[in-house]
Write an enzyme that holds these catalytic residues in place. Sequence first.
Site, mmCIF file in Angstrom:
data_model
loop_
_atom_site.group_PDB
_atom_site.id
_atom_site.type_symbol
_atom_site.label_atom_id
_atom_site.label_comp_id
_atom_site.label_asym_id
_atom_site.label_seq_id
_atom_site.Cartn_x
_atom_site.Cartn_y
_atom_site.Cartn_z
ATOM 1 N N ARG A 109 -19.734 66.519 10.115
ATOM 2 C CA ARG A 109 -19.768 65.417 11.089
ATOM 3 C C ARG A 109 -18.567 64.497 10.872
ATOM 4 O O ARG A 109 -17.625 64.478 11.656
ATOM 5 C CB ARG A 109 -21.098 64.637 10.944
ATOM 6 C CG ARG A 109 -21.424 63.732 12.137
ATOM 7 C CD ARG A 109 -20.719 62.419 12.106
ATOM 8 N NE ARG A 109 -21.011 61.650 10.901
ATOM 9 C CZ ARG A 109 -20.323 60.577 10.536
ATOM 10 N NH1 ARG A 109 -19.318 60.130 11.271
ATOM 11 N NH2 ARG A 109 -20.621 59.934 9.416
ATOM 12 N N ASP A 110 -18.554 63.762 9.788
ATOM 13 C CA ASP A 110 -17.490 62.783 9.538
ATOM 14 C C ASP A 110 -16.136 63.483 9.421
ATOM 15 O O ASP A 110 -15.114 62.967 9.886
ATOM 16 C CB ASP A 110 -17.800 62.025 8.243
ATOM 17 C CG ASP A 110 -17.164 60.642 8.207
ATOM 18 O OD1 ASP A 110 -16.242 60.390 8.985
ATOM 19 O OD2 ASP A 110 -17.599 59.817 7.387
ATOM 20 N N HIS B 196 -21.333 55.515 0.871
ATOM 21 C CA HIS B 196 -20.409 56.338 1.678
ATOM 22 C C HIS B 196 -19.008 55.764 1.498
ATOM 23 O O HIS B 196 -18.718 54.674 1.974
ATOM 24 C CB HIS B 196 -20.890 56.255 3.140
ATOM 25 C CG HIS B 196 -20.053 56.991 4.138
ATOM 26 N ND1 HIS B 196 -20.488 58.146 4.753
ATOM 27 C CD2 HIS B 196 -18.836 56.736 4.671
ATOM 28 C CE1 HIS B 196 -19.572 58.557 5.619
ATOM 29 N NE2 HIS B 196 -18.559 57.723 5.591
ATOM 30 N N HIS C 63 -14.821 56.297 1.643
ATOM 31 C CA HIS C 63 -13.627 57.045 2.035
ATOM 32 C C HIS C 63 -12.564 56.882 0.958
ATOM 33 O O HIS C 63 -12.476 55.852 0.289
ATOM 34 C CB HIS C 63 -13.118 56.567 3.398
ATOM 35 C CG HIS C 63 -13.892 57.169 4.535
ATOM 36 N ND1 HIS C 63 -13.407 58.175 5.322
ATOM 37 C CD2 HIS C 63 -15.153 56.927 4.981
ATOM 38 C CE1 HIS C 63 -14.324 58.521 6.224
ATOM 39 N NE2 HIS C 63 -15.399 57.780 6.050
ATOM 40 N N CYS D 179 -10.556 58.304 10.330
ATOM 41 C CA CYS D 179 -11.232 57.390 11.244
ATOM 42 C C CYS D 179 -10.264 57.098 12.377
ATOM 43 O O CYS D 179 -9.133 56.679 12.128
ATOM 44 C CB CYS D 179 -11.644 56.101 10.533
ATOM 45 S SG CYS D 179 -12.349 54.884 11.664
ATOM 46 N N ASN E 147 -13.891 61.331 3.328
ATOM 47 C CA ASN E 147 -14.787 60.896 2.258
ATOM 48 C C ASN E 147 -14.339 61.481 0.925
ATOM 49 O O ASN E 147 -13.492 62.375 0.868
ATOM 50 C CB ASN E 147 -16.203 61.413 2.541
ATOM 51 C CG ASN E 147 -16.894 60.612 3.614
ATOM 52 O OD1 ASN E 147 -17.599 59.665 3.321
ATOM 53 N ND2 ASN E 147 -16.658 60.976 4.851
HETATM 54 ZN ZN ZN Z 1 -17.190 57.865 7.182
#
Ligand code: ZN
Length: 316
Positions: free
Chosen positions: A19-20, A213, A215, A246, A255
């Site tokens: 996802r990310d 979470h 990064h 992002c 991440n």
């Molecule tokens: Zn993220």
Amino acid sequence: MPPLTTLPPRAVIREVGLRDGLQSIQTILPTAQKIAWIDQAHAAGLREIEVGSFVPARLLPQLADTAELLAHAKTLPGLCASVLVPNLRGAEAALAGDADLMLLPLSASHAHSLANLRKTPDEVVAELGRIRAARDASGRKTLIEGGVGTAFGCTLQGEVKPAEVLRLMQALLDAGADRVSLADTVGYADPASVSRLFEQALRLAGERFWCGHFHDTRGLALANVYASLQLGVNRFDASLAGIGGCPHAPGASGNAASEDLAFLLEAGGVATGIDLPQLLALRGQVTGWLAGEATHGSLHRAGLPKTFHPAGALPR
Ligand code: ZN
């Protein structure tokens, strides 16, 4: 000398690369490859995977097959299959697919919230209340996680006040979130600021605090994990090969790399249930599929030290 810190005996890595990671890169992986990724991550011992996001396919064509991936993930024994949902409509899709957990992101930065979600943070809190009502009416057991992002600052707005982060976290809990988490969306955190904010967040949310979470934009993701681990946090998001970024944070990287994080934890005696050689093999496969995309991480370059013992193998 300060007292020795005791780390939690176990920790969970939630794989969010599907996802990310995938949402921030150009390559669109075929569904069959994503399913192979999920299967092999599960085989390597991962038990929580964020398989995608229920956003309109025109916004994120990379994640258009989320319903199919969720249906597949639900067939794997012992796997907590989670999805990101940006709003009630996404939550309805998550409930229809019987997701084990759905994460509603909230940006504590008002500027990032408007740019990314087109809502103010308080409008997102209200949406969580509607999602909670829908979940309760559905009879599903899907957990609702409210994730407070840009918790350490933001590229658009600059400073984000800790008091505002904590106010929004409390508001999410009051609106019916089962779990809350903190995200350093753009890599502004450092271990000292993590210790300060997580300590207050843990005091506020107690058992309902769920996940960190981080990064790795400025190379501190693992240091930030360690700072929160020392406070007892035992669940972390990570992305295989550190893929991601992002769209609203120029230069942001993904991440913490899942394989590097698993190494950090296992080497320190914190059991993850993950077979590191299998996870490294999966990393090699996935980075092969993502040729030309930026990948990160260190462990893959030199491999495991000859002296490495997984946490479960340590005399305790
Ligand atoms: Zn993220």
